[in-house]
Design a protein around this motif. Structure first.
Motif, PDB file in Angstrom:
ATOM      1  N   ALA A  60       1.011  -1.287  -0.013  1.00  0.00           N
ATOM      2  CA  ALA A  60      -0.020   0.072  -0.180  1.00  0.00           C
ATOM      3  C   ALA A  60       0.850   1.410  -0.078  1.00  0.00           C
ATOM      4  O   ALA A  60       0.689   2.236  -0.778  1.00  0.00           O
ATOM      5  N   GLN A  61       2.019   1.352   0.925  1.00  0.00           N
ATOM      6  CA  GLN A  61       2.743   2.422   1.019  1.00  0.00           C
ATOM      7  C   GLN A  61       3.312   2.824  -0.146  1.00  0.00           C
ATOM      8  O   GLN A  61       3.329   3.944  -0.866  1.00  0.00           O
ATOM      9  N   PRO A  62       4.212   1.946  -0.985  1.00  0.00           N
ATOM     10  CA  PRO A  62       4.670   2.274  -2.088  1.00  0.00           C
ATOM     11  C   PRO A  62       3.816   2.045  -3.537  1.00  0.00           C
ATOM     12  O   PRO A  62       4.372   2.317  -4.697  1.00  0.00           O
ATOM     13  N   LYS A  63       2.495   1.789  -3.182  1.00  0.00           N
ATOM     14  CA  LYS A  63       1.474   1.732  -4.118  1.00  0.00           C
ATOM     15  C   LYS A  63       1.880   0.588  -5.497  1.00  0.00           C
ATOM     16  O   LYS A  63       1.903   0.796  -6.552  1.00  0.00           O
ATOM     17  N   LEU A  64       2.382  -0.490  -4.915  1.00  0.00           N
ATOM     18  CA  LEU A  64       2.859  -1.233  -5.948  1.00  0.00           C
ATOM     19  C   LEU A  64       1.797  -2.281  -6.333  1.00  0.00           C
ATOM     20  O   LEU A  64       0.668  -2.463  -5.623  1.00  0.00           O
ATOM     21  N   ASN A  65       2.130  -2.725  -7.529  1.00  0.00           N
ATOM     22  CA  ASN A  65       0.850  -3.228  -8.624  1.00  0.00           C
ATOM     23  C   ASN A  65       0.619  -4.812  -8.046  1.00  0.00           C
ATOM     24  O   ASN A  65       0.868  -5.725  -8.739  1.00  0.00           O
ATOM     25  N   VAL A  66       0.057  -4.887  -6.717  1.00  0.00           N
ATOM     26  CA  VAL A  66      -0.217  -6.170  -6.390  1.00  0.00           C
ATOM     27  C   VAL A  66      -1.712  -6.438  -6.217  1.00  0.00           C
ATOM     28  O   VAL A  66      -2.379  -5.555  -5.433  1.00  0.00           O
ATOM     29  N   LYS A  67      -2.064  -7.497  -6.451  1.00  0.00           N
ATOM     30  CA  LYS A  67      -3.442  -7.809  -6.498  1.00  0.00           C
ATOM     31  C   LYS A  67      -3.606  -8.941  -5.289  1.00  0.00           C
ATOM     32  O   LYS A  67      -3.255 -10.097  -5.581  1.00  0.00           O
ATOM     33  N   ILE A  68      -4.396  -8.576  -4.302  1.00  0.00           N
ATOM     34  CA  ILE A  68      -4.580  -9.620  -3.245  1.00  0.00           C
ATOM     35  C   ILE A  68      -5.961  -9.899  -3.121  1.00  0.00           C
ATOM     36  O   ILE A  68      -6.830  -9.572  -3.054  1.00  0.00           O
ATOM     37  N   ALA A  69      -6.155 -11.264  -3.493  1.00  0.00           N
ATOM     38  CA  ALA A  69      -7.442 -12.048  -3.540  1.00  0.00           C
ATOM     39  C   ALA A  69      -7.501 -12.854  -2.209  1.00  0.00           C
ATOM     40  O   ALA A  69      -7.035 -13.835  -1.807  1.00  0.00           O
ATOM     41  N   GLY A  70      -8.574 -12.157  -1.458  1.00  0.00           N
ATOM     42  CA  GLY A  70      -8.883 -12.938  -0.216  1.00  0.00           C
ATOM     43  C   GLY A  70      -9.870 -13.746  -0.409  1.00  0.00           C
ATOM     44  O   GLY A  70     -11.372 -13.445  -0.416  1.00  0.00           O
ATOM     45  N   GLY A  71      -9.733 -15.204  -0.552  1.00  0.00           N
ATOM     46  CA  GLY A  71     -10.709 -16.235  -0.727  1.00  0.00           C
ATOM     47  C   GLY A  71     -11.382 -16.387   0.632  1.00  0.00           C
ATOM     48  O   GLY A  71     -11.172 -16.024   1.644  1.00  0.00           O
ATOM     49  N   TYR A  72     -12.461 -17.240   0.378  1.00  0.00           N
ATOM     50  CA  TYR A  72     -13.158 -17.652   1.699  1.00  0.00           C
ATOM     51  C   TYR A  72     -13.767 -16.524   2.495  1.00  0.00           C
ATOM     52  O   TYR A  72     -13.997 -16.561   3.737  1.00  0.00           O
ATOM     53  N   ALA A  73     -13.825 -15.242   1.840  1.00  0.00           N
ATOM     54  CA  ALA A  73     -14.168 -14.089   2.824  1.00  0.00           C
ATOM     55  C   ALA A  73     -15.497 -14.160   3.132  1.00  0.00           C
ATOM     56  O   ALA A  73     -16.634 -14.986   2.341  1.00  0.00           O
ATOM     57  N   GLY A  74     -16.072 -13.613   4.241  1.00  0.00           N
ATOM     58  CA  GLY A  74     -17.270 -13.461   4.686  1.00  0.00           C
ATOM     59  C   GLY A  74     -17.673 -14.645   5.619  1.00  0.00           C
ATOM     60  O   GLY A  74     -16.825 -15.197   6.132  1.00  0.00           O
ATOM     61  N   LEU A  75     -19.106 -14.827   5.491  1.00  0.00           N
ATOM     62  CA  LEU A  75     -19.634 -15.783   6.381  1.00  0.00           C
ATOM     63  C   LEU A  75     -19.650 -17.235   5.972  1.00  0.00           C
ATOM     64  O   LEU A  75     -19.780 -18.017   6.722  1.00  0.00           O
TER      65      LEU A  75
END
Lengths: 316, 289
Positions: free
Chosen positions: A97-112
């Motif tokens: 986040a701080q260096p604004k790097l081009n990383v896509k974080i896919a958070g699986g199994y999110a939610g309930l």
């Protein structure tokens, strides 16, 4: 109106990346030993050389993704939302986040709805945490089509993204020709009596609840907000203006997520009553999906009940 | 590479200059770290003037060697080295830690050209370095990635997560330099409150990196020739990543700072500055406060 059956977001996630990988060699998947659960295995089967197994070590995994981004790759980090957001938050904050790097974080199994995994794995404060990070884009797609379009758009757009991916099959909300615009909300239904704002797969349940409400003569405007950050302030203010009463619904804690964002915006720009439906101040537990949705009153029928109740109270 | 190879005597002189600049910058900023920068500076001089394949006037040159200072709190040592190497004017060092400065307390790659990663939270720069090296393999690039970590920093679990992955992918294009100065900020208490135990004893660190499948060499981190030799050999390694354990002294070059954990981050008084400058061979005109 009943929605058509659709694939799980995780399947759309793996399929879309596998397709993108055919033409875009920058796309790599960084896995934390959960590829067989997250849908990332579909990418591994298609592009084994660009599937980077990091083992059960999420902090290093996020750091590796940051390093890959500095030399031009578009890494999609794939693990469960809890392990990316909670376990590797420092790495996400300082290296991505701080260096604004081009990383896509896919958070699986999110939610309930995470296969009876319970407290550790049920992650429903991910949106609150990720949206608090400067420079971070936060997206929660509603169905397989929106997942596809969102992944295509973020692959073509530079910058860090948190993408909320869920486990269970979700009804199709959008047609194949749906166009996803980053930061733009999508009005699914006009209405006069109340504005329902939702995000992620919860929108499909809210959409169905609006049909139930219509049968009772309640005309609900439904606004779907797939990009929680940067959020579509204008669409939210306009939807509040038209009905004068806003109810947010999310498969997420009501603290600081979509409901929090909407309350912030309307408090600043167009104060109207805002009620937040979602998970109260508590952690998760094991249980069948349906039972969990009922308990937290997130099924179409329970949403309709609560909306009816809130509207009645308001009239009084 | 350097157009002209600088003699060892010249580089030692440069390292002394760097030490004075480091102390000056911390004095001007009234903040910052001294112990770690002074233990690391000879290694940085060897790296930037003899080892790294870089172009100071083209800091984003894609084929450059990468350097990541994972022990980001020693930033002033890196800034000083970059300035001496021509990345930016030496005068800018006086802005260290100031509002709006490109020389932040901890390195910010978006502000200062020549930084290959933002660091500051210990252990993180190393994991990013693993990613850079892995990406270089994937992209079939020939550059080498060097990462400097502290010995105290090796307490962080992420170091060993990354060490495992780097070995699995046989990242022989990755060199980690451990600045083993035998002190961390506070550390474990020895016999008395001022007697602090080293983060790792004797050969512990060397053995750990070896156990993770890395090639290990050990050098005197204040001997510029020895460091140059070890790093040059490390970049030519094949089959596995290399850890160079550099034995150093925290606060090296200033007698009263050497080996004293209280100089991890402390600003010297006027008398201390004067003494330090004399010890570091400053011309008399520069030592009057």
């Amino acid at each position: 109106m009943l929605l058509r059956e659709g694939k799980a977001l995780r399947v759309a996630f793996g399929e879309t990346l596998a397709e993108l990988g055919n033409t875009d060699r920058r796309v790599v998947v960084v896995d934390g030993d959960l590829g067989s659960s997250t849908g990332a295995d579909i990418f591994e089967a298609a592009h084994p050389d660009r599937f980077l197994q990091m083992g059960i070590a999420e902090q290093n995994m996020l750091g590796v993704a940051a390093g890959l981004a500095t030399i031009g790759f578009v890494p999609f980090v794939s693990t469960f939302a809890c392990f990316a957001v909670a376990r590797a938050l420092d790495q996400i904050r300082v290296l991505i986040a701080q260096p604004k790097l081009n990383v896509k974080i896919a958070g699986g199994y999110a939610g309930l709805l995470a296969g009876k995994t319970g407290k550790t794995h049920l992650m429903f404060d991910d949106v609150s945490i990720m949206r608090a990070l400067a420079n971070m884009t936060v997206i929660a797609p509603a169905d397989e089509i929106e997942t596809r379009r969102a992944i295509e758009v973020i692959t073509a757009t530079d910058g860090p993204v948190y993408l909320r991916i869920t486990r269970e099959p979700s009804p199709k909300l959008f047609d194949d020709d749906y166009v996803f615009h980053l930061g733009v909300a999508s009005r699914l239904r006009d209405g006069r009596d109340v504005t329902l704002i939702s995000t992620g797969v919860q929108t499909t349940r809210v959409y169905e609840s609006a049909d139930l409400l219509a049968k009772e003569g309640i005309d609900a405007l439904v606004l779907h907000v797939p990009t929680i950050k940067p959020i579509d302030e204008a669409a939210i203010v306009e939807a509040a203006r038209e009905t004068g009463f806003v109810i947010t619904v999310e498969e997420h804690t009501i603290l600081g997520g979509l409901g929090g964002a909407v309350a912030e915006i309307l408090g600043d720009q167009y104060p109207v009553p805002v009620k937040r439906l979602g998970i109260r101040d508590m952690f998760g537990e094991s249980g069948p999906d349906d039972a969990l949705l009922e308990k937290h009153r997130l099924s179409p029928a329970r949403i309709a009940e609560d909306v009816r109740l809130l509207l009645a109270r308001r009239v009084r | 590479m350097m157009a002209v190879e600088l003699s060892t005597a010249k580089l030692e002189d440069l390292a002394r200059t760097a030490r004075r600049e480091i102390i000056n910058a911390v004095v001007v900023a009234k903040a910052g770290h001294l112990g770690g920068p002074l233990s690391a500076i000879d290694i940085l001089v060897a790296l930037y003037f003899r080892v790294l394949n870089i172009r100071p006037l083209d800091p984003t040159w894609p084929d450059r060697d990468r350097f990541i200072l994972s022990k980001g709190h020693s930033s002033i040592a890196l800034y000083t080295t970059l300035a001496l190497r021509g990345f930016f004017p030496l005068e800018e060092l006086s802005t260290f830690d100031a509002m709006g400065s490109r020389l932040q307390g901890h390195p910010d790659m978006n502000l200062l050209p020549g930084l290959d990663m933002s660091t500051g939270s210990l252990g993180l720069g190393f994991s990013a370095g693993v990613g850079v090296a892995l990406g270089a393999k994937l992209a079939e690039k020939n550059f080498t990635t060097f990462v400097m970590v502290g010995d105290g920093e090796c307490n962080e679990g992420i170091i060993w997560e990354g060490a495992h992955v780097a070995q699995r992918y046989a990242l022989d294009n990755l060199v980690v330099i451990v600045d083993e100065n035998n002190l961390q900020q506070f550390g474990w208490r020895g016999q008395t409150a001022t007697d602090r135990l080293p983060p790792y004893s004797d050969k512990q660190l060397a053995h750990r990196w070896e156990a993770f499948g890395w090639q290990v060499s050990e050098v005197d981190g204040h001997d510029i020739d020895e460091v140059t030799h070890a790093l040059t050999r490390a970049r030519g390694a094949s089959g596995s990543p290399v850890a160079v354990i550099a034995h150093t002294t925290k606060g090296k070059g200033v007698s009263f700072m050497e080996g004293n954990f209280r100089w991890h981050s402390r600003v010297p008084t006027v008398d201390e500055i004067n003494q330090a400058m004399v010890e570091l061979g400053a011309p008399p005109s520069l030592t009057g406060a």
